[in-house]
Design an enzyme around this catalytic site. Structure first.
Site, mmCIF file in Angstrom:
data_model
loop_
_atom_site.group_PDB
_atom_site.id
_atom_site.type_symbol
_atom_site.label_atom_id
_atom_site.label_comp_id
_atom_site.label_asym_id
_atom_site.label_seq_id
_atom_site.Cartn_x
_atom_site.Cartn_y
_atom_site.Cartn_z
ATOM 1 N N THR A 140 0.814 -1.208 0.000
ATOM 2 C CA THR A 140 0.000 0.000 0.000
ATOM 3 C C THR A 140 0.846 1.256 0.000
ATOM 4 O OG1 THR A 140 -1.536 1.304 1.358
ATOM 5 C CG2 THR A 140 -0.140 -0.235 2.516
ATOM 6 N N TYR A 173 -2.229 0.473 9.956
ATOM 7 C CA TYR A 173 -2.435 -0.208 8.673
ATOM 8 C C TYR A 173 -1.155 -0.175 7.843
ATOM 9 C CZ TYR A 173 -3.834 -0.818 3.804
ATOM 10 O OH TYR A 173 -3.899 -1.224 2.485
#
Length: 327
Positions: A120, A144
């Site tokens: 990501t 995250y």
């Protein structure tokens, strides 16, 4: 002898289901592991074996790998909601990091040579420049992003220790749906901006919240690089071919190298849908950087990735078409 399988973890989810279709279209033999917490059995083609369970369950994963020899793993299964990661960090380190470690351990024990990993742009945190390059500092600002960066570190260490190679693909903002209408973003509680905006346009929600209009951007709202989910699936297929050719492990961004603000996206959704809807301005959310745009030269040159749907109106139109299909 039949060629070996490509294991798609999270293959009943949004991106994973597009990947499964892309693999079938390329003549591969996908099989899917998904716990169906956010995925749907309905979007997995009937000819693709689906095993319901958790990639963190070593006995379950091992049984599948023993029964179906695996050539490569394309690993999507993860939790992906930034504000939730801030509220529930241990859940994210468990599902994203610890489960990936278990999956890798199963793979190495059985000689699986390749992994394509769903990473990501959140690994960059607040980048020093835009577009952000792959060799720029990784300073994630939420659990995250940290949970995904830890998996990148694991992959790098495993590749040093074993006959194993990987591609870590750092996605920017994934959006849109299969152009043929076979799958799309179906998660009931999805948090993706374009998904929420098309729901508002179709009257499925009472308007849309914008979190922060005081960022240092042209209109004060966050800027993101929106990439069509089918182009993203193609990048994984390109990465699989790259690794099969015996080339070295790599990390690369997957984005279009162009950014749109939240308010830009809302205007495009209103224009494409021909519908106005309520927009409410709220305060910033924890863990949201002001701007994230990909430099993508590495994906284009090393993977030979050539996007087909690099157009915000096309992305929005496909998302709208899918949302209408969901009824």
């Amino acid at each position: 002898m039949d060629k070996r399988h490509i294991l798609v973890t999270g293959g009943a989810g949004y991106i994973g289901s597009h990947m499964t279709l892309a693999l079938l279209g390329a003549g591969e033999r996908p099989l899917v592991i998904d716990n169906l917490s956010t995925g749907s059995r309905a979007v997995v083609p009937a000819e693709v074996p689906l095993f319901e369970g958790n990639v963190g369950d070593a006995e379950f994963v091992g049984r599948i790998m023993d029964a179906h020899p695996i050539e490569a793993i394309i690993h999507f299964a993860a939790s992906i909601v930034v504000p939730e990661s801030v509220a529930k960090p241990l859940a994210y380190y468990g599902n994203n990091t610890a489960n990936a470690r278990t999956l890798l351990d199963c793979a190495i024990k059985r000689g699986v040579p390749h992994v394509v990993f769903s990473s990501t742009a959140a690994v960059y945190g607040e980048p020093d420049r835009t577009p952000v390059e792959e060799d720029d500092p990784t300073r994630p600002i939420n659990p995250y992003g940290r949970s995904k960066l830890m998996v990148e570190w694991m992959l790098a260490d495993v590749a040093q220790a074993y006959p194993f190679s990987y591609a870590a693909l750092r996605y920017f903002n994934v959006a849109g749906a299969d152009p043929q209408g076979r799958t799309g973003q179906s998660t009931p509680n999805a948090t993706h901006l374009i998904k929420l905006a098309v729901q508002a346009a179709l009257g499925k929600r009472p308007g849309l919240d914008v979190y922060g209009t005081d960022y240092p951007t042209s209109d004060g709202s966050c800027i993101r690089d929106y990439v069509h989910v089918s182009d993203l699936a193609q990048a994984h297929l390109d990465a699989l071919h790259y690794l099969r050719a015996g080339k070295p492990s790599l990390t690369c961004n997957i984005g279009y190298a162009s950014g749109y603000s939240v308010l830009d996206v809302i205007e495009v959704v209103k224009r494409v849908s021909g519908t106005d809807f309520d927009v409410r301005i709220e305060g910033r959310r924890a863990g949201d950087p002001a701007a994230l745009v990909a430099a993508n030269r590495r994906a284009r040159t090393m993977l030979g990735w050539t996007p087909r749907y690099d157009d915000l109106k096309t992305i929005v139109r496909h998302a709208l078409d899918w949302e209408r299909r969901l009824g």
